[in-house]
Design a protein around this motif. Structure first.
Motif, PDB file in Angstrom:
ATOM      1  N   GLY A   1       0.792  -1.226   0.000  1.00  0.00           N
ATOM      2  CA  GLY A   1       0.000   0.000   0.000  1.00  0.00           C
ATOM      3  C   GLY A   1       0.821   1.271   0.000  1.00  0.00           C
ATOM      4  N   ILE A   2       2.118   1.172   0.238  1.00  0.00           N
ATOM      5  CA  ILE A   2       2.981   2.359   0.279  1.00  0.00           C
ATOM      6  C   ILE A   2       3.492   2.649  -1.129  1.00  0.00           C
ATOM      7  N   PRO A   3       3.268   3.860  -1.649  1.00  0.00           N
ATOM      8  CA  PRO A   3       3.720   4.191  -3.015  1.00  0.00           C
ATOM      9  C   PRO A   3       5.209   3.932  -3.204  1.00  0.00           C
ATOM     10  N   ALA A   4       5.575   3.415  -4.358  1.00  0.00           N
ATOM     11  CA  ALA A   4       6.969   3.050  -4.635  1.00  0.00           C
ATOM     12  C   ALA A   4       7.914   4.240  -4.485  1.00  0.00           C
ATOM     13  N   LYS A   5       7.447   5.435  -4.837  1.00  0.00           N
ATOM     14  CA  LYS A   5       8.312   6.620  -4.762  1.00  0.00           C
ATOM     15  C   LYS A   5       8.649   7.012  -3.325  1.00  0.00           C
ATOM     16  N   TRP A   6       7.947   6.436  -2.369  1.00  0.00           N
ATOM     17  CA  TRP A   6       8.203   6.746  -0.961  1.00  0.00           C
ATOM     18  C   TRP A   6       9.244   5.818  -0.335  1.00  0.00           C
ATOM     19  N   TYR A   7       9.761   4.882  -1.079  1.00  0.00           N
ATOM     20  CA  TYR A   7      10.753   3.960  -0.524  1.00  0.00           C
ATOM     21  C   TYR A   7      12.126   4.641  -0.525  1.00  0.00           C
ATOM     22  N   ASN A   8      12.421   5.292   0.585  1.00  0.00           N
ATOM     23  CA  ASN A   8      13.672   6.034   0.744  1.00  0.00           C
ATOM     24  C   ASN A   8      14.023   6.085   2.233  1.00  0.00           C
ATOM     25  N   LYS A   9      15.049   6.845   2.574  1.00  0.00           N
ATOM     26  CA  LYS A   9      15.481   6.891   3.971  1.00  0.00           C
ATOM     27  C   LYS A   9      14.433   7.533   4.870  1.00  0.00           C
TER      28      LYS A   9
END
Length: 391
Positions: A343-351
């Motif tokens: 459910g978490i947008p791919a672009k939010w996968y960061n530090k």
């Protein structure tokens, strides 16, 4: 005897987790693999009234009202109505100067449902085709009202926009934003993918004007007016559309204190509707109304952050005291992890996401505090303050 009792309790907990996690997993996977439906754009433009109820929202209401007025929908076809409850005189004066309709209200116990009822009465002599409801901190993305209009023309009388975060300046706000997107993915995108209604979320909602007027009848003093409306729609078997990707920006909670207050209100509403509709849910299921039963099922679900905490504690327990259950428990934990991460947008996968996930222990403590205040939340209105974004 004690051992047998212990085994019964352990298996009961396992079944409980299986139901909770299984529900989320099924709808999360459905939301991930289904093709998102696009509403066809039509030439017909309907009249729209945008209601913005607010309680002591002096810090944000002017900016919200101005943004709503400036929205890119034909000016002769929509009207902005601000419903002002306990605003400062200076705020009232500033709103009066804007090209909008101002409805001032005051109640012994304030609720959004009562405020909206008063506003409908004030506008009764000039009904529109559609009504859109925003919170006092909401900003509509360009094209949102056009998307609402198209969904209505496609046959939907109840519509939920894609509410998403407008602030993620703190790690806790980022966590709250992730929670909202997870809920969008499971309870809106995933449900629509399997032929059920999108869940409502309290703002960024739109309805056929006459339908909404009937839905608000005798709404009472519930703090969960959106959930009451959900149940009423489900009882009528009226489908709710989800405008996936058509955004309404919403301020996220930036600290644990406000988070606890907000969740107290939400949990109070959840308990209220579980008690109110549990029996009716089974009656409706036997009548073939699976949408209504699904809404009742949602009142049984734990908040996502609490389910994560409970599952982690359960894993630790079985690791030391019930190793035969370790494999199935690990599978459940993996399923929960997949369901939530999808459910978490791919672009939010960061530090920043890592920093947000580190806020989970604080969120769990806040949820425990919220649970302890459920009784208070059910007896009085708990206001979530806005305009506290840290830059």
């Amino acid at each position: 005897m004690l051992s047998a009792t212990g085994s019964i309790i352990e298996y009961a907990i396992l079944v409980y987790l299986f139901i909770q996690i299984g529900y989320l997993f099924i709808f999360s996977i459905a939301g991930s693999i289904a093709t998102r439906k696009k509403v066809v754009t039509t030439g017909k433009l309907n009249s729209i009234r945008v209601f913005i109820p607010g309680y002591k929202e002096d810090s944000v209401i002017i900016a919200t009202a101005k943004a709503a007025i400036a929205h890119d929908y034909p000016k002769d076809l929509y009207e902005v109505v601000v419903i002002a409850d306990s605003f400062a005189p200076s705020t009232i004066a500033a709103l009066t100067a804007l090209p909008l309709k101002l409805v001032e209200v005051s109640f012994d116990k304030s609720t959004k449902g009562k405020a909206l009822t008063k506003a409908l009465e004030a506008c009764a002599d000039d009904p529109k085709d559609l009504i859109v409801i925003l919170d006092a901190d909401n900003i509509m993305a360009p094209g949102f009202l056009h998307a609402v209009n198209d969904a209505y023309n496609a046959g939907y009388n109840a519509i939920q926009g894609h509410r998403t975060a407008k602030n993620m300046q703190t790690a806790f706000a980022f966590l709250d934003a992730c929670t909202e997107e997870i809920n969008n993915h499971i309870f809106r995108r995933g449900h629509v993918a399997l032929g059920l209604s999108s869940a409502l979320i309290g703002s960024g909602m739109a309805f056929k004007y006459s339908l909404f007027t009937s839905l608000l009848e005798n709404i009472g003093e519930t703090a969960g007016e959106d959930k009451e409306i959900e149940f009423r729609l489900a009882h009528r078997r009226e489908k709710v559309a989800f405008l996936d990707g058509h955004y309404v920006y919403d301020e996220k909670v930036a600290n644990t204190a406000v988070f606890a207050r907000q969740r107290s209100r939400w949990l109070g509403a959840q308990v209220e509707f579980f008690e109110k509709y549990f029996v009716e849910g089974w009656k409706q299921l036997f009548k073939g109304n699976r949408g209504f039963f699904d809404k009742v099922t949602q009142t049984f679900l734990l908040p996502r952050v609490m389910l994560v905490a409970l599952t982690c504690l359960w894993l630790l327990f079985v690791l030391f005291f019930a190793k035969p259950l370790l494999y199935v428990s690990a599978v459940l934990f993996a399923a929960l992890t997949i369901a939530l991460l999808c459910g978490i947008p791919a672009k939010w996968y960061n530090k920043e996401l890592v920093n947000a996930l580190l806020q989970i222990p604080g969120a769990v403590l806040s949820m425990i505090k919220a649970m302890l205040n459920i009784g208070k939340a059910r007896k009085q209105f708990i206001h979530t303050p806005h305009g506290e974004i840290k830059h």
